[in-house]
Design a protein around this motif. Structure first.
Motif, mmCIF file in Angstrom:
data_model
loop_
_atom_site.group_PDB
_atom_site.id
_atom_site.type_symbol
_atom_site.label_atom_id
_atom_site.label_comp_id
_atom_site.label_asym_id
_atom_site.label_seq_id
_atom_site.Cartn_x
_atom_site.Cartn_y
_atom_site.Cartn_z
ATOM 1 N N UNK A 169 0.780 -1.178 -0.055
ATOM 2 C CA UNK A 169 -0.070 -0.157 0.093
ATOM 3 C C UNK A 169 0.790 1.410 -0.074
ATOM 4 N N UNK A 171 1.643 5.252 0.206
ATOM 5 C CA UNK A 171 1.069 6.573 0.345
ATOM 6 C C UNK A 171 1.776 7.829 -0.660
ATOM 7 N N UNK B 56 8.234 -5.146 2.116
ATOM 8 C CA UNK B 56 8.246 -3.753 2.355
ATOM 9 C C UNK B 56 9.658 -3.365 2.880
ATOM 10 N N UNK B 269 5.028 6.762 2.313
ATOM 11 C CA UNK B 269 5.567 5.426 2.798
ATOM 12 C C UNK B 269 4.675 4.253 2.017
ATOM 13 N N UNK B 270 5.430 3.194 2.340
ATOM 14 C CA UNK B 270 4.706 1.974 1.499
ATOM 15 C C UNK B 270 4.690 1.261 2.694
ATOM 16 N N UNK B 271 3.405 0.443 2.872
ATOM 17 C CA UNK B 271 3.234 -0.207 3.863
ATOM 18 C C UNK B 271 2.472 -1.587 3.439
#
Lengths: 354, 298
Positions: A169, A171, B56, B269-271
């Protein structure tokens, strides 16, 4: 409410400076004012369900929301419907049947002119076939980098989107003066489509010619709920073996549940179901209350399209199928026995409740 | 050759999975192919999930692709095959005079260009962009790629561009539309059928849209993005791979097109996505129904 900026203050200042957005003044001191254009699809005079999500996302940004419709009868038809959607302040309508088919060659210049004239800071469309086709073209013409398939808005310039088939995911913060983005329909719940009283005004029409002509279409007509927005979806995969079996097994189940029918890529490739029913990374994203699938192993690309469903139920004869790792309830068994049994019992259950 | 097709096929490599214990493409999943086991092109990506999920990065600002094998984006294979198909088609009113494959990236980009050459490109252009951080996924933004491709199109007098409808890492699905917008050309996205109808360059394209298909007609020059149903990509044969080694790969840089790597979108950010906990298994259909009732789904 969930607004990310203070809508009251914004609206008040817009009334103070009604020409905000077009005057050079606005570029400096009021440049942070939000104003969102939602590009809306319609067919047969009705607003598309996915477009209501685009409006919901636009409202979430907090600034005034303008809906945009174009096509034959747009002003007297769909614009009046859009005007009733809660949260829409203005509807820009362009009456011209040249836009009926949503061809990006003329639709994009149309949007460019209206975005410039309206001084919008945000432009949103649904991540549908139409939105995906048109919005990046518009953004490029205005030298902006759009954000695709947004699932959450964290601020006026900060958006969340899935990458790697939903396995990460991301952002991102946009530094473009105008933010262009498409939204995932299932991530933004539409508000009320009554109670609004937007003003309908004429948009500008540059009447740019399109070098492309629309020849024909072949759409699957169905009485069923639309796959992307259905409350319940039943979905079949390779395990159904043939189109005949797919129809024989899945259709009555869908009928019993009032559900839309979906399919895995394998089922679509083997011509068991129409391409437009494919659920997954490269097909449709769904997030229904109930996703009931049979004969689907649960490949990563398929999960990308359905793992946001509220409840996932799976019927599969392989107890080790990856689908069981995400399913809330799983039944190991032969779908050719279990699904018809389920269908019968659901029908009876509904009858006894009546 | 005024009436010939000069085709540009941008190709992209993407992290396709780890090499650990794998013996190469053909042993791997066929989930990306047209379902046929013969002549298809096989990917590691879909089935062996454990090693394939992008990790990640610790700082949550990137995706760690260290040790992941790179393969051609599956939609770009469809583009290559479609260009090759037009060349093979004796009935086509327009001949293919040139197929140019182009890709941007670090030194390993040459591998994907060799594959493109083996799949039917005549020559290739490698736009050298240093890998931002070794082992980390970033990639150019679609706007930059579209501007770069516009430069290539103009320099090479291209009249048809086949791009994949999306890259399966970034999942943007934008580059083709942006290129068409920058060039002011016609666009047909998500194509499932492409027919060149006459010498004047009339092209009929059937596209996948919500709820079915639609057919459009336009004139060259145009940009077409390919969907999975367009064709079944061929496997690059060994002789063709050998021949590909002799084909030229031209080097270029972003600066040649007046561009740099600057980005419009900053990564915040990358989550990890929220993981879904699988629930229980039930014994029979009655159990299924009662569980669904408990969960409020019925």
């Amino acid at each position: 409410m969930n607004s990310l900026v203070r809508p009251c203050a914004l609206r008040a200042s817009r009334h103070l400076y009604p020409s905000a957005g077009t005057s050079p003044f606005s570029r400096s001191s009021l440049s942070r004012l939000l104003s969102t254009l939602a590009i809306l699809e319609h067919r047969d005079g009705k607003i598309a369900g996915s477009s209501l999500s685009a409006i919901a996302a636009a409202i979430k940004l907090g600034g005034p929301v303008t809906g945009f419709v174009a096509g034959k009868g747009a002003k007297s038809g769909v614009a009046t419907e859009v005007a009733k959607v809660e949260g829409v302040e203005t509807v820009l309508a362009v009456e011209n049947e040249a836009y009926d088919k949503g061809l990006p060659e003329n639709y994009a210049p149309l949007l460019v002119e209206n975005i410039k004239k309206g001084g919008f800071t945000h432009v949103v469309a649904s991540h549908s076939a139409f939105g995906k086709n048109v919005l990046p073209r518009v953004a490029a013409m205005m030298d902006a980098q759009p954000v695709s398939d947004v699932t959450a808005i964290e601020g006026e310039d900060t958006f969340v989107r899935p990458i790697f088939a939903g396995n990460a995911v991301l952002t991102v913060q946009s530094t473009d003066p105008i933010k262009f983005f498409t939204v995932r329909g299932t991530a933004f719940q539409p508000g009320s489509s009554t109670g609004g009283s937007a003003q309908i005004t004429d948009g500008v029409d540059p009447a740019a010619p399109s070098a492309t002509t629309w020849v024909s279409e072949d759409l699957t007509t169905s009485e069923r709920p639309d796959l992307s927005t259905a409350e319940r979806v039943v979905s079949g995969g390779r395990g159904l073996k043939s189109k005949e079996e797919f129809d024989r097994i899945m259709t009555p189940l869908a009928d019993a549940l009032g559900a839309a029918i979906g399919a895995s890529r394998a089922a679509v490739d083997e011509k068991m179901a129409d391409n437009s029913l494919q659920v997954g990374q490269t097909g449709k994203n769904v997030a229904p209350q109930l996703y009931l699938c049979a004969g689907i192993s649960g490949a990563i690309q398929h999960l990308a399209g359905m793992k946001d469903s509220k409840v996932i139920a799976a019927i599969n004869k392989d107890p080790d199928a990856p689908i069981f790792q995400v399913a809330d309830v799983g039944l190991v068994g032969d779908l050719f026995e279990k699904v018809p049994e389920l269908t019968e019992k659901l029908k009876n259950a509904i009858l006894t409740e009546l | 050759m005024a009436n010939a097709l000069r085709i540009l096929v941008p190709v992209k490599r993407h992290p396709a999975g780890s090499d650990d214990g794998r013996k190469g493409d053909r042993l791997c999943s066929f989930a990306w192919t047209g379902g046929s086991l013969d002549g298809g092109y096989y990917y590691l990506w879909p089935l062996s999930q454990s090693g394939l999920k992008p990790r990640i990065g610790k700082t949550q600002t990137s995706v760690d692709i260290t040790g992941m094998r790179q393969a051609m984006n599956p939609f770009d294979e469809l583009s290559m095959e479609e260009a090759a198909r037009l060349r093979r088609d004796d009935q086509s009113p327009m001949k293919v005079s040139q197929v140019l494959a182009v890709s941007a990236g670090g030194p390993k980009t040459v591998d994907v260009l060799r594959t493109a050459l083996a799949l039917g490109a005549d020559r290739a252009m490698h736009v050298e962009v240093p890998d931002a951080k070794e082992g980390f996924y970033s990639g150019l933004e679609p706007l930059t790629v579209a501007k770069m491709l516009k430069g290539v199109v103009e320099k090479e007098k291209i009249n048809l561009v086949f791009l994949g409808k999306q890259a399966i890492d970034g999942d943007h699905g934008q580059t083709g539309q942006m290129l068409a917008g920058l060039l002011g050309w016609s666009q047909a996205t998500q194509a499932s059928k492409v027919t060149v109808k006459d010498e004047a360059g009339t092209v009929e394209v059937t596209r996948e849209v919500d709820g079915g298909v639609e057919t459009l007609e336009s004139k060259l020059p145009m940009v077409i993005t390919t969907d999975l149903r367009l064709n079944t990509p061929k496997f690059a044969t060994l002789p063709n791979l050998m021949k590909a080694k002799k084909k030229p790969i031209e080097k270029a840089t972003l600066a040649d097109f007046g561009l740099d790597e600057s980005r419009r979108l900053n990564t915040v950010k990358v989550t990890e996505p929220p993981t879904r906990q699988g629930g229980s298994k039930v014994e029979d259909v009655d159990g299924l129904i009662s569980k669904l009732k408990d969960l409020g789904a019925l």
